[in-house]
Design a protein around this motif. Structure first.
Motif, PDB file in Angstrom:
ATOM      1  N   UNK A   1     -17.391   9.544   3.416  1.00  0.00           N
ATOM      2  CA  UNK A   1     -17.731  10.220   4.738  1.00  0.00           C
ATOM      3  C   UNK A   1     -17.229   9.319   5.515  1.00  0.00           C
ATOM      4  N   UNK A   2     -16.352   9.639   6.528  1.00  0.00           N
ATOM      5  CA  UNK A   2     -15.788   8.374   7.095  1.00  0.00           C
ATOM      6  C   UNK A   2     -14.898   7.110   6.658  1.00  0.00           C
ATOM      7  N   UNK A   3     -15.005   7.191   5.462  1.00  0.00           N
ATOM      8  CA  UNK A   3     -13.666   6.430   5.050  1.00  0.00           C
ATOM      9  C   UNK A   3     -12.586   6.778   5.783  1.00  0.00           C
ATOM     10  N   UNK A   4     -11.012   5.995   5.580  1.00  0.00           N
ATOM     11  CA  UNK A   4      -9.956   6.681   5.596  1.00  0.00           C
ATOM     12  C   UNK A   4      -8.903   6.787   4.176  1.00  0.00           C
ATOM     13  N   UNK A   5      -8.328   7.640   4.267  1.00  0.00           N
ATOM     14  CA  UNK A   5      -7.685   7.033   2.801  1.00  0.00           C
ATOM     15  C   UNK A   5      -7.243   6.322   1.710  1.00  0.00           C
ATOM     16  N   UNK A   6      -6.699   4.820   2.797  1.00  0.00           N
ATOM     17  CA  UNK A   6      -6.369   3.400   2.113  1.00  0.00           C
ATOM     18  C   UNK A   6      -8.103   2.947   1.235  1.00  0.00           C
ATOM     19  N   UNK A   7      -9.028   3.789   2.342  1.00  0.00           N
ATOM     20  CA  UNK A   7     -10.739   2.729   2.209  1.00  0.00           C
ATOM     21  C   UNK A   7     -10.514   3.790   0.704  1.00  0.00           C
ATOM     22  N   UNK A   8     -11.105   4.717   0.950  1.00  0.00           N
ATOM     23  CA  UNK A   8     -11.484   5.558  -0.393  1.00  0.00           C
ATOM     24  C   UNK A   8     -10.482   5.463  -1.646  1.00  0.00           C
ATOM     25  N   UNK A   9      -9.041   4.729  -1.770  1.00  0.00           N
ATOM     26  CA  UNK A   9      -8.146   5.184  -2.539  1.00  0.00           C
ATOM     27  C   UNK A   9      -8.357   3.069  -3.316  1.00  0.00           C
ATOM     28  N   UNK A  10      -9.375   2.336  -2.409  1.00  0.00           N
ATOM     29  CA  UNK A  10      -9.313   0.806  -3.316  1.00  0.00           C
ATOM     30  C   UNK A  10     -10.080   0.910  -3.943  1.00  0.00           C
ATOM     31  N   UNK A  11     -11.802   1.917  -3.406  1.00  0.00           N
ATOM     32  CA  UNK A  11     -13.045   1.696  -3.955  1.00  0.00           C
ATOM     33  C   UNK A  11     -12.419   2.602  -5.811  1.00  0.00           C
ATOM     34  N   UNK A  12     -11.458   3.248  -5.935  1.00  0.00           N
ATOM     35  CA  UNK A  12     -11.279   3.922  -6.711  1.00  0.00           C
ATOM     36  C   UNK A  12     -11.047   5.056  -6.914  1.00  0.00           C
ATOM     37  N   UNK A  13     -11.529   5.625  -5.912  1.00  0.00           N
ATOM     38  CA  UNK A  13     -10.397   7.317  -5.988  1.00  0.00           C
ATOM     39  C   UNK A  13      -9.198   7.297  -5.891  1.00  0.00           C
TER      40      UNK A  13
ATOM     41  N   UNK B   1      -1.529   3.085 -13.269  1.00  0.00           N
ATOM     42  CA  UNK B   1      -1.697   1.818 -12.845  1.00  0.00           C
ATOM     43  C   UNK B   1      -2.806   1.164 -11.423  1.00  0.00           C
ATOM     44  N   UNK B   2      -2.618   1.863  -9.989  1.00  0.00           N
ATOM     45  CA  UNK B   2      -3.586   1.172  -9.585  1.00  0.00           C
ATOM     46  C   UNK B   2      -5.173   1.252  -9.718  1.00  0.00           C
ATOM     47  N   UNK B   3      -6.054   1.577 -11.232  1.00  0.00           N
ATOM     48  CA  UNK B   3      -6.781   1.375 -11.666  1.00  0.00           C
ATOM     49  C   UNK B   3      -8.020   2.192 -11.125  1.00  0.00           C
ATOM     50  N   UNK B   4      -7.808   3.352 -11.003  1.00  0.00           N
ATOM     51  CA  UNK B   4      -9.081   3.798 -10.387  1.00  0.00           C
ATOM     52  C   UNK B   4     -10.325   4.583 -11.536  1.00  0.00           C
ATOM     53  N   UNK B   5     -11.458   4.706 -11.150  1.00  0.00           N
ATOM     54  CA  UNK B   5     -12.852   5.572 -11.626  1.00  0.00           C
ATOM     55  C   UNK B   5     -12.592   6.579 -12.176  1.00  0.00           C
ATOM     56  N   UNK B   6     -12.068   7.762 -10.487  1.00  0.00           N
ATOM     57  CA  UNK B   6     -12.064   8.250 -10.323  1.00  0.00           C
ATOM     58  C   UNK B   6     -10.496   9.398 -10.477  1.00  0.00           C
ATOM     59  N   UNK B   7     -10.401  10.305 -10.919  1.00  0.00           N
ATOM     60  CA  UNK B   7      -8.623  11.063 -10.998  1.00  0.00           C
ATOM     61  C   UNK B   7      -9.261  12.028  -9.982  1.00  0.00           C
ATOM     62  N   UNK B   8      -8.901  12.539  -8.940  1.00  0.00           N
ATOM     63  CA  UNK B   8      -9.032  14.140  -8.840  1.00  0.00           C
ATOM     64  C   UNK B   8      -7.597  14.722  -8.972  1.00  0.00           C
ATOM     65  N   UNK B   9      -6.797  15.633  -9.606  1.00  0.00           N
ATOM     66  CA  UNK B   9      -5.823  16.688  -9.781  1.00  0.00           C
ATOM     67  C   UNK B   9      -6.000  17.796  -9.555  1.00  0.00           C
ATOM     68  N   UNK B  10      -4.966  18.165  -8.696  1.00  0.00           N
ATOM     69  CA  UNK B  10      -4.773  19.563  -8.084  1.00  0.00           C
ATOM     70  C   UNK B  10      -3.971  20.376  -8.566  1.00  0.00           C
TER      71      UNK B  10
END
Length: 249
Positions: free
Chosen positions: A69-81, A159-168
């Protein structure tokens, strides 16, 4: 098992309406979790909060122990989401492999990009194989049928190597054959990652879901296996029954 995503007391309000109202959710690493619920239950809003698109008025979303909460989209992606949307988002003028290569560059520092060798990288080749698109690598994404575009979009996440994928709603608009291939793809992807799927297709859910969370009025109504969820009288009343007998049989 290790908790990967932990949502506590989440509340999101739009114009006085609580789209998410005190929601608690825990997803463990390695899970393939399906989220279902009637329209307005808060499914997509929850995903928007996790990925930084929407700010809640209250609550916590922790991913691998870190507050999102409070992080921007690109920051969340870089964390692995990573996430997909209800409509496939690909670069139509680029080829399949170019789409994947562009997505793979997201995590690379500038110096690595400048040194990037020609040819297909190992991670892009792996994504092509995992999504079944190897033979279509040089085809423009704009000419792909709907199902293959969705698989390409999933590959662009891989290819972005996420730990969590959220598929809508990954199988919306697909043929039966495409849904079957997508279900098989989800199980392959979930073998090494955590996957959360927002879905309305009950036939698809019955065949491929392992654990289901039912949302209603912005809260978790029920969690369990497909059989447990389908047998719950309250779930049948507020959601499954609305889709007709085929949804609960």
């Amino acid at each position: 098992m290790t908790v990967l995503l932990e949502v506590r007391g989440l509340r999101v309000v739009f114009d006085g309406f609580a789209a998410v109202d005190g929601l608690d959710l825990t997803v463990e690493e390695g899970e393939l979790r399906f989220l279902i619920g009637p329209n307005g239950a808060g499914k997509t809003t929850l995903v928007d909060v996790v990925t930084g698109l929407t700010r809640p008025v209250a609550g916590s979303v922790r991913f691998a122990g870190r507050e999102l909460v409070g992080k921007r989209e690109h920051e969340v992606v870089r964390l692995g989401v990573g996430r997909t949307f209800q409509t496939a988002t690909v670069f139509e003028e680029l080829t399949v492999v170019e789409n994947l290569d562009l997505a793979a560059c997201f995590r690379m520092p500038l110096r690595s990009l400048l040194r990037r060798r020609r040819g297909v990288s190992d991670e892009v080749a792996a994504a092509l194989a995992e999504t079944g698109l190897t033979a279509l690598a040089d085809r423009p994404a704009g000419v792909l049928p709907h199902g293959q575009r969705r698989w390409l979009e999933i590959g662009m996440l891989l290819v972005q190597r996420p730990r969590l994928l959220l598929l809508d709603e990954p199988v919306a608009g697909m043929s039966r054959a495409e849904r079957e291939r997508t279900g098989e793809l989800l199980h392959r992807v979930a073998a090494a990652r955590t996957v959360v799927v927002v879905e309305h297709d009950m036939e698809f859910l019955r065949r491929y879901a392992r654990k289901v969370t039912v949302l209603h009025q912005g809260r978790v109504l029920r969690e369990g296996s497909v059989a447990e969820v389908q047998a719950d009288p309250e779930v049948r009343e507020v959601y499954l029954g609305r889709a007709g007998g085929r949804a609960v049989g």
